[in-house]
Design an enzyme around this catalytic site. Sequence first.
Site, PDB file in Angstrom:
ATOM      1  N   SER A 128     -11.184   0.722   2.806  1.00 49.78           N
ATOM      2  CA  SER A 128     -10.425   0.245   3.797  1.00 49.78           C
ATOM      3  C   SER A 128      -9.442   1.294   5.157  1.00 49.78           C
ATOM      4  CB  SER A 128      -9.403  -1.135   3.826  1.00 49.78           C
ATOM      5  OG  SER A 128      -9.827  -1.801   3.111  1.00 49.78           O
TER       6      SER A 128
ATOM      7  N   ARG B 288       1.087  -1.250  -0.105  1.00 51.11           N
ATOM      8  CA  ARG B 288      -0.149   0.078   0.024  1.00 51.11           C
ATOM      9  C   ARG B 288       1.076   1.781   0.278  1.00 51.11           C
ATOM     10  NH1 ARG B 288      -2.652  -3.618  -0.667  1.00 51.11           N
ATOM     11  NH2 ARG B 288      -4.642  -4.156  -0.097  1.00 51.11           N
TER      12      ARG B 288
ATOM     13  N   GLU C  12      -4.737   3.667   5.638  1.00 46.11           N
ATOM     14  CA  GLU C  12      -4.216   3.165   5.058  1.00 46.11           C
ATOM     15  C   GLU C  12      -5.251   4.315   3.982  1.00 46.11           C
ATOM     16  OE1 GLU C  12      -6.177  -0.179   1.576  1.00 46.11           O
ATOM     17  OE2 GLU C  12      -5.291  -0.827   3.637  1.00 46.11           O
TER      18      GLU C  12
END
Length: 276
Positions: free
Chosen positions: A202, A154, A272
Amino acid sequence: MKAEVRNPIELTTIGVGAPRKVYVPENLSELRSLLKEGLRVVGGGSNAVLSDEGPPLISLEKFRDVTLSGDLLRLGAGVTLSCVLRLQRKNKFSLFEFLSGVPRATVGGLVAQNAGAFGREIKDFLYSVEYLDIESGEVLRLNREEILNSFKYRSSPFPERGVVVSATFKVVPDDSISEKIKRIVNLRLKKHPPFYLKTAGSTFKNPSGLSAGKLLDECGFRGFKLKNLKFSEVHANFLINEGGAPFSEFLEIVETAREKVKGQKGVDLELEVRVV
C-alpha cells in the site's frame, strides 16, 4: 562486521532508488556503534523506498533468535515473516496469518510500522518490545500498556525512540492455522497484484473512514502510468516498478496522485511506505 553494497531490489521489494552500502552487525555492541554514527536500519524492505542518495544502512539480519515458551513467542528483529508462518504451521498457533503473502517482511519492520491487514494489526498481539535506545545506548523495554498507549494506525514510537532488537508476542493455539494461512494468501492474490511484481504494498494510508485505493480509483489512477512506475490495475493503491525507476520518479507519481485526490476529493493522502 560485514559491509557490502546492495542494489535497490536487494534492499526493497519495489526496487526504487540507488545502490547503498549496508552494514550487518553481529551483536548489540556493533549495532550501538553504527547508531552513534547516525546510520539507520532497513528491514526486509517490503514497505520501503530508497532515495537516490544517502548514507549507508544497517541490516539486522543476524538478529534472528526465536524462543517459544508457553503462549509467549520472542522473536529477534531480523526474523522473517515466512519463518514465523512456518513456525505457526509446525506448532499450530495463531499470530501473523493475516499478513500471509507479504514478501520479505521482518519482525523489526512489522513492529516499527505496526503493520496490518484485513482489520488486524501487530499491536493486537504484541506483549513487549525490546529496543536499543538511541540516546542512552541501553536496551529498554516497552510493556503491553505502553504499547497500547503509543502504537497507532500504521505507526509506532520507532525508529524515533530507538531500534527494535526483539519483540514478544502472545500466541493462541489453532489447529486449523495452515488452512487459514492458505486462505489469506489466496485472498491476497485476488485483491492485490501478484507477489512477483516489484511493489512496496500500500502506497498511502487509508484516511479515517475512507479507502485510499477507492479514492485513487475514482480519480482515475487505476492503471495510471508515469515513466517507469504505475498504479496497479488490480488495486489502485499499489505502485508497480516496471523498470529501474529512480526516486525522483517515485516522488513525481506520488505527488501527482496526492494533488489530484486533494483537488477532486478534498482529502490529503499520507504515505504508508517508508522513505529511507
